[in-house]
Design a protein around this motif. Sequence first.
Motif, PDB file in Angstrom:
ATOM      1  N   GLN A 306       0.827  -1.211   0.000  1.00  0.00           N
ATOM      2  CA  GLN A 306       0.000   0.000   0.000  1.00  0.00           C
ATOM      3  C   GLN A 306       0.860   1.260   0.000  1.00  0.00           C
ATOM      4  O   GLN A 306       0.581   2.201  -0.759  1.00  0.00           O
ATOM      5  CB  GLN A 306      -0.927   0.019   1.226  1.00  0.00           C
ATOM      6  CG  GLN A 306      -1.767   1.283   1.304  1.00  0.00           C
ATOM      7  CD  GLN A 306      -2.545   1.398   2.599  1.00  0.00           C
ATOM      8  OE1 GLN A 306      -3.102   0.426   3.087  1.00  0.00           O
ATOM      9  NE2 GLN A 306      -2.585   2.605   3.170  1.00  0.00           N
ATOM     10  N   ALA A 332      -4.699   1.174   8.787  1.00  0.00           N
ATOM     11  CA  ALA A 332      -5.160   0.234   7.763  1.00  0.00           C
ATOM     12  C   ALA A 332      -5.302  -1.203   8.259  1.00  0.00           C
ATOM     13  O   ALA A 332      -5.782  -2.051   7.522  1.00  0.00           O
ATOM     14  CB  ALA A 332      -4.209   0.265   6.565  1.00  0.00           C
ATOM     15  N   TRP A 335      -8.806  -2.090   8.081  1.00  0.00           N
ATOM     16  CA  TRP A 335      -9.254  -2.181   6.703  1.00  0.00           C
ATOM     17  C   TRP A 335      -9.026  -3.583   6.141  1.00  0.00           C
ATOM     18  O   TRP A 335      -9.940  -4.196   5.584  1.00  0.00           O
ATOM     19  CB  TRP A 335      -8.516  -1.154   5.831  1.00  0.00           C
ATOM     20  CG  TRP A 335      -8.798   0.273   6.184  1.00  0.00           C
ATOM     21  CD1 TRP A 335      -9.549   0.738   7.224  1.00  0.00           C
ATOM     22  CD2 TRP A 335      -8.326   1.433   5.482  1.00  0.00           C
ATOM     23  NE1 TRP A 335      -9.583   2.104   7.225  1.00  0.00           N
ATOM     24  CE2 TRP A 335      -8.838   2.570   6.169  1.00  0.00           C
ATOM     25  CE3 TRP A 335      -7.524   1.629   4.368  1.00  0.00           C
ATOM     26  CZ2 TRP A 335      -8.570   3.872   5.751  1.00  0.00           C
ATOM     27  CZ3 TRP A 335      -7.254   2.920   3.947  1.00  0.00           C
ATOM     28  CH2 TRP A 335      -7.777   4.026   4.629  1.00  0.00           C
ATOM     29  N   ALA A 369      -7.663   0.841  -0.806  1.00  0.00           N
ATOM     30  CA  ALA A 369      -7.074   1.674   0.245  1.00  0.00           C
ATOM     31  C   ALA A 369      -6.557   2.997  -0.321  1.00  0.00           C
ATOM     32  O   ALA A 369      -6.832   4.074   0.221  1.00  0.00           O
ATOM     33  CB  ALA A 369      -5.943   0.914   0.936  1.00  0.00           C
TER      34      ALA A 369
END
Length: 436
Positions: A306, A332, A335, A369
């Motif tokens: 990411q 994250a 997530w 993301a």
Amino acid sequence: MLKRDQPSYFSTSKIKDYSYDSFRTKSKIGRQKSTPRLRNNDDNNENNKSLRRHSIHSVSRLSMQSNLRDSSSDIRMIYDYYHFNQSNLRKDEKFSSNVDKYGFVTSEGKKIKVIPTQEKKRDKKDAKRSLKWAHWVSNNKLVVRSGNFGISSYKFPWDSKFFKRISKGIPDSWRSPVWYYLATNGSTDTEFDEDLVKTYKDLLKLPSAHERQIDLDIPRTLHSHIMFRTRYGPGQRALFDVLRAFSNYDEQVGYCQGMTNIATILLMYYTEEYAFIMLTKMFTKCNLHDLYIPGFPALMESFYVQEKLMNKYAYKIFVHFKNLQISSTAYATRWYITLFTSDVVPHHTLLRIWDLLMLYGFDILYFVAVALLKYNEAILLSSDFDRALTMLSSSIKVTDDDKLTKKIRKMYNKKGTQKLIVNLKEEYRNQSHLSI
């Protein structure tokens, strides 16, 4: 929050609860298998063989595990009691007219919530597209045969036109069969599903070391949905059974708290047996095994990929976060570990994300993301450390699902993207091995 088999105290207002540091284990990061790419029908034989071996192995442990001391039998007894004494459950009929189309309670008591204009337009569009799908399926004779447990089998064309339909959003009434078709990479063979149903029923006869933690997490999972509001009600009992059965199906994973949210979404669209089957197929297609095993190797890899993609596609945010010393591990974790459930985004947005997840596999979540960050770029660039983390740790508002998914697909479908992801994963693994 995500310490394996430890009580969770998650609140969207508590930033630290879903950071990686809050549940890091001492396990060394293992080598992760490559995440499956989008495959065609020919890949299913290998998947089914692998799942069959796994299923046989699970059932072969029946005689051995049945002799284990069951310290959590009292928990199962409570669920069994309410299964046969449903009249003793708290009644929630007063909410029956106060829920939205997905089953979420919109208002308490007699007060009726006024449906926003934007939501009405979204529902009208969904109904229109649902009819278009029905005509398309009927005209092209895509129904193979009626399946068991309330699901029909369809033979959708595995081509770009079909994928384009999905990218526009699968009509909600069609998600159950389409998700199944995508999760199996185009399979219409339900023979192995019957074996999995037998496996599921056999696994329910076994005790699980994770039952107590599962029971603790269930009441605080999706309480706003009518299906899971009643303590020990049908929805909570199904959730308890699916999770404890899977904890014995994949013993190395067992149970991790992010899995509860995933199972609730599946139970909204499938019967209890098929929710379990879909969970096993999602683990195969998306390689979720490595997301949840001790050390969380796929989660660590996701953070690395990411941030590399942020440097490429969201450079201003990347630099701003570096200056604020905000790493992806700070926000994250929730997530990825919940596949963007747990109120990360509005439910209608989550379903659009899962449409893409079922189609492309886990890799698409890296771009989800980045797209979410880009979608809120102006706010994030003007935020300090506390404001940025508060926003990213709460439910992120998305008003235009089409705009968000367009950003996701544009990045994912860019030429060379698949090779880039493979290289980034390999780069991460090489670095992690050197650090061990």
